[in-house]
Design a protein around this motif. Structure first.
Motif, PDB file in Angstrom:
ATOM      1  N   UNK A   1       8.860   8.158  -0.386  1.00 41.99           N
ATOM      2  CA  UNK A   1       7.567   7.254   0.141  1.00 41.99           C
ATOM      3  C   UNK A   1       6.337   7.768   0.361  1.00 41.99           C
ATOM      4  N   UNK A   2       5.082   7.511  -0.282  1.00 35.51           N
ATOM      5  CA  UNK A   2       3.933   7.935  -0.126  1.00 35.51           C
ATOM      6  C   UNK A   2       2.911   6.927   0.490  1.00 35.51           C
TER       7      UNK A   2
ATOM      8  N   UNK B   1      -7.272   2.957  -4.005  1.00 33.95           N
ATOM      9  CA  UNK B   1      -6.792   1.780  -4.917  1.00 33.95           C
ATOM     10  C   UNK B   1      -5.520   2.286  -5.671  1.00 33.95           C
ATOM     11  N   UNK B   2      -4.620   1.057  -6.014  1.00 34.84           N
ATOM     12  CA  UNK B   2      -3.486   1.687  -6.901  1.00 34.84           C
ATOM     13  C   UNK B   2      -3.797   1.500  -8.436  1.00 34.84           C
TER      14      UNK B   2
ATOM     15  N   UNK C   1       0.956  -1.227   0.096  1.00 30.35           N
ATOM     16  CA  UNK C   1       0.197   0.036   0.053  1.00 30.35           C
ATOM     17  C   UNK C   1       0.791   1.178   0.143  1.00 30.35           C
ATOM     18  N   UNK C   2       1.949   1.001  -0.075  1.00 31.19           N
ATOM     19  CA  UNK C   2       3.095   2.375  -0.063  1.00 31.19           C
ATOM     20  C   UNK C   2       3.389   2.493  -1.663  1.00 31.19           C
ATOM     21  N   UNK C   3       3.598   3.755  -1.867  1.00 32.94           N
ATOM     22  CA  UNK C   3       4.212   3.782  -3.390  1.00 32.94           C
ATOM     23  C   UNK C   3       5.626   4.505  -3.005  1.00 32.94           C
ATOM     24  N   UNK C   4       6.455   3.890  -3.946  1.00 37.28           N
ATOM     25  CA  UNK C   4       7.843   4.200  -3.514  1.00 37.28           C
ATOM     26  C   UNK C   4       8.499   4.663  -4.899  1.00 37.28           C
TER      27      UNK C   4
ATOM     28  N   UNK D   1       7.955   6.213   7.375  1.00 33.24           N
ATOM     29  CA  UNK D   1       6.518   6.127   6.939  1.00 33.24           C
ATOM     30  C   UNK D   1       5.939   5.281   7.958  1.00 33.24           C
ATOM     31  N   UNK D   2       6.414   4.162   8.418  1.00 31.52           N
ATOM     32  CA  UNK D   2       5.775   3.166   9.358  1.00 31.52           C
ATOM     33  C   UNK D   2       5.405   4.020  10.569  1.00 31.52           C
TER      34      UNK D   2
END
Length: 800
Positions: free
Chosen positions: A239-240, A252-253, A203-206, A297-298
């Motif tokens: 990271x987002x 959604x991705x 679920x993280x965009x990197x 981010x975590x």
């Protein structure tokens, strides 16, 4: 329940509009339209991560920067092994007055250009809106360091709040709609580097990537993918992660991250690089940027917006709230900042705008320079160009120093730490450069540098590239830190040893001619002279600026050695050297001569006024101690004129303040805002260069309180337009914290808090009484001097 939520979020959308009406006109930048370009966007940052917020409607953009993302790797401190063999020839040519041949030979002593500071990426938000837009507003609240965009579409109020948290090391954006399920947007990332890739993990965009090895500050030279010794460039990561706190809507991705039918969304963004110090290769010896970004981010996503916001505001305000300037302005009838600036440029009076610019400058330094990080560069930390102007470098012939002029006077001691740390790094590389290039001792740094603390003279015209006195000038900041904090342990363990080594370089660099010590070669950054035979030159012997900088270093060392009660023999040698430096001289036009001879200037109104270093930031000449030289300094400024680039005008605010001419200092301050300030209040060199912001507010400090002559001179250059006002929390040399209030352009009352047991001497234009302490007041020319012995930790009240 659904109707209740609709009403609740409607109120959330309305409240910020109401609150803004109550906010102060001198602490909020606000606009009624989105930014059209970088020069209108709003900067936010935590010293390491920076972003520019545009406040778009369907299309919002955040330009993301990470302060350590630079091209290149550790500096080569012997890039020109043959350099030292040319020094004697350069000096011989100068002795013969052959300026051009000296310059050509000096170019053979240059090394590689430094690297550039580069942008990380853009975060692009596409928001779905249906209907006409109304009630648009975007603002930057300097009291909280939060940027907010608000508008209404089809009866729905939308709000975006964005901040950069230092405690959490993330950017967080909170997006809300006043009606349930009306928030729809998609989010993507774009970058200027082809090597980048975007992946999704849990679920993280990197965004991952690695810079080309060499991104030269000289824009004519192409980027190199791999260096000659196989090094690769710095790795980076963005990271987002998006969370939907109300458990409504859908995430959604889809070509990035997509949110539909939500009411609230939290966008968490963090950025990291593999930078691991200036001596470590970022490719093989770098930190694990992936692990670090994952950690940030975590941890951040375990916290809600309220908790992150509260910690952020608390962290920021402990610096920002220390100082408060009040010029008696009203909070009513506030108009957008760009309109205020436009009116100001047409000649309107706006004390609120003048104070807003002051607060914005303090905000910028807190947001671009934090302990443990790297110093603010030519653009602070905000840059959207792969090839920024001048590489966004550290330029040591004034610009990086100007960035830190306001740090101590406005009680931002912690913000000064990155510069002090960088000076230590420059000293390490500078020792090797001095040995390899000149076969001398000590350390220095030349005109241009970067995150790798490059110290060699770079490629280019010697009028800037070969200027060699960056180390002695930067040493001034080492001593200032002691003077403002009175931290004797710091002086002994850090500042004094580095200052001594800078003086060792000066000892070797100076040559004795006709009974005086001079520098050879010498320049006056970045000026060109015309000698008595009509020949142009840029390299000569014993420029006035050189002599003033070295005088300042020796003088500071003499004082420091007395304070520490050490090095009596060395102190005697410094006194002898200082007193035999080629002196300042007054030219035929009545001005301070810039060169060792009374040469003409190729550009009489050149932006640099380097030969007044002794007036500011130095303390070698002043109207009080050296009135004849001060008169000549005034003539110098009159000949130079009031024009110039943004930072040049800012320097002139400080010059005129040191000449105790508040009216001309204020004239320059008005011109800085009127001709060299962009709509987002960033300084326009042009293009954007942040030193003008910092130099400008330093000039305000010099108008209100000067302490460089070992006394507290209250209101030394107060403009008539600022007839009533107050300042709280200013820091002065001697470790004094000063509050003061004035009426009808005269000091009225104030408080002084002492950090040490010492003599406190106050200079005022009216007599004052210090409450509860035995003090002595005597007339001194146009001023009154009040003296008393202060005790550490005690607050002393005074009144006229």
């Amino acid at each position: 329940m659904r109707n209740f939520l609709s009403i609740f979020f409607l109120l959330i959308g309305i409240i910020p509009f109401f609150l803004h009406a109550q906010q102060s006109a001198d602490k909020v930048l606000f606009y009624k339209k989105p930014a059209t370009d970088f020069n209108e966007a709003l900067p936010i940052g935590n010293g390491r991560i920076g972003a520019m917020v545009y406040g778009g409607l369907q299309n919002e953009t955040l330009n993301i920067n990470e302060a350590t993302l630079w091209g290149g790797g550790p500096a080569n401190n012997n890039p020109n092994p043959n350099a030292s063999q040319f020094l004697s020839s350069v000096r011989s040519y100068l002795d013969d007055g052959n300026w051009q041949q000296a310059s050509r030979t000096l170019q053979k002593m240059q090394g590689p250009n430094v690297n550039s500071y580069v942008p990380l990426a853009d975060v692009n938000i596409q928001q779905t809106l249906d209907g006409d837009v109304s009630s648009y507003q975007r603002n930057l609240d300097l009291s909280t360091a939060i940027a907010t965009t608000q508008f209404s579409v089809g009866g729905v109020n939308y709000t975006r709040e964005v901040l950069v948290s230092k405690p959490s090391e993330i950017i967080i954006m909170r997006m809300t709609a006043s009606q349930v399920g009306k928030l729809n947007f998609s989010l993507g990332i774009s970058t200027q580097f082809d090597s980048s890739q975007v992946v999704f993990e849990k679920g993280v965009m990197i965004l991952k990537g690695q810079l080309p090895y060499h991104i030269n500050s000289n824009r004519r030279i192409e980027m190199e993918q791999i260096s000659a010794n196989g090094q690769k460039g710095m790795r980076y990561q963005l990271r987002i992660k998006i969370l939907l706190p109300n458990s409504d809507g859908k995430l959604e991705e889809i070509n990035g991250l997509s949110v539909s039918n939500a009411t609230e969304a939290l966008v968490y963004i963090t950025a990291t690089t593999s930078y691991n110090g200036f001596r470590n290769r970022p490719d093989t010896e770098g930190v694990d940027e992936n692990k670090l970004a994952e950690k940030y981010i975590t941890e951040a996503t375990k916290q809600n917006f309220k908790k992150i916001r509260e910690a952020h505001v608390l962290d920021y305000q402990k610096y920002f709230n220390r100082v408060n300037l009040d010029l008696g302005l009203s909070d009513k009838n506030v108009i957008p900042t760009d309109e205020r600036l436009a009116n100001y440029k047409k000649g309107s009076e706006d004390k609120g705008l003048e104070v807003l610019y002051f607060n914005f400058g303090r905000y910028l330094l807190i947001s671009s320079s934090r302990p443990g990080g790297v110093p603010a560069n030519l653009q602070g930390i905000w840059n959207k160009n792969q090839r920024p102007s001048w590489g966004s470098n550290y330029t040591t012939n004034i610009n990086v120093q100007m960035n830190y002029w306001p740090a101590l006077m406005f009680n931002m001691v912690e913000m000064n730490a990155p510069l002090l740390d960088q000076i230590e790094r420059w000293a390490q590389n500078g020792r090797e450069i001095v040995q390899n290039y000149y076969k001398m001792n000590g350390w220095t740094v030349h005109h241009n540098s970067d995150i790798w603390a490059t110290a060699n003279p770079v490629q280019g015209d010697p009028k800037y590239a070969n200027w060699a006195l960056g180390g002695p000038w930067l040493s001034q900041h080492l001593y200032w830190h002691y003077q403002f904090t009175m931290d004797k342990s710091y002086l002994k363990q850090k500042a004094y040893p580095l200052m001594k080594e800078a003086a060792r370089f000066c000892d070797d660099w100076l040559v004795l001619k006709k009974g005086y010590y001079v520098t050879s070669p010498s320049t006056s950054p970045e000026n060109v002279f015309i000698d008595t035979n009509g020949n142009k030159g840029v390299v000569t012997i014993g420029s006035t600026m050189d002599m003033q900088i070295i005088w300042d270093l020796y003088n500071n060392l003499i004082e420091a050695s007395e304070t520490l009660n050490i090095d009596k023999v060395l102190r005697y040698e410094w006194i002898q050297k200082r007193d035999k430096l080629f002196p300042m001289r007054i030219g035929i036009a009545g001005n301070i001569m810039e060169w060792s001879q009374d040469f003409k200037d190729d550009d009489p109104q050149h932006r640099h006024v380097s030969h007044l270093f002794g007036l500011h930031p130095g303390r070698q000449l002043s109207p009080i101690l050296t009135p004849d030289l001060a008169k000549a300094a005034r003539k110098t400024l009159e000949i130079r004129g009031d024009g110039g680039t943004g930072w040049s005008k800012a320097w002139k605010v400080n010059f005129w303040s040191r000449l105790l001419d508040g009216e001309h200092a204020y004239k320059m301050y008005r011109e800085l805002l009127s001709t060299s300030t962009l709509n987002n209040l960033l300084d326009n060199h042009p293009p954007f260069q942040i030193d003008g912001n910092f130099g400008g507010i330093s000039g305000i400090g010099e108008m209100l309180l000067q302490s460089h002559l070992n006394e507290l001179h209250l209101l030394p250059a107060l403009p008539k337009k600022w007839e009533n006002g107050s300042i709280e929390g200013m820091l002065a040399r001697g470790g004094f914290i000063v509050d003061m209030k004035w009426e009808n352009n005269k000091i009225l009352s104030g408080k002084i808090k002492a950090s040490s047991n010492s003599e406190c001497k106050i200079r005022t234009d009216v007599p004052i009484k210090v409450k509860g302490v035995k003090s002595k007041t005597e007339k001194n020319g146009h001023y009154y001097l009040t003296t008393f012995i202060s005790n550490a930790g005690r607050v002393y009240e005074f009144r006229r």
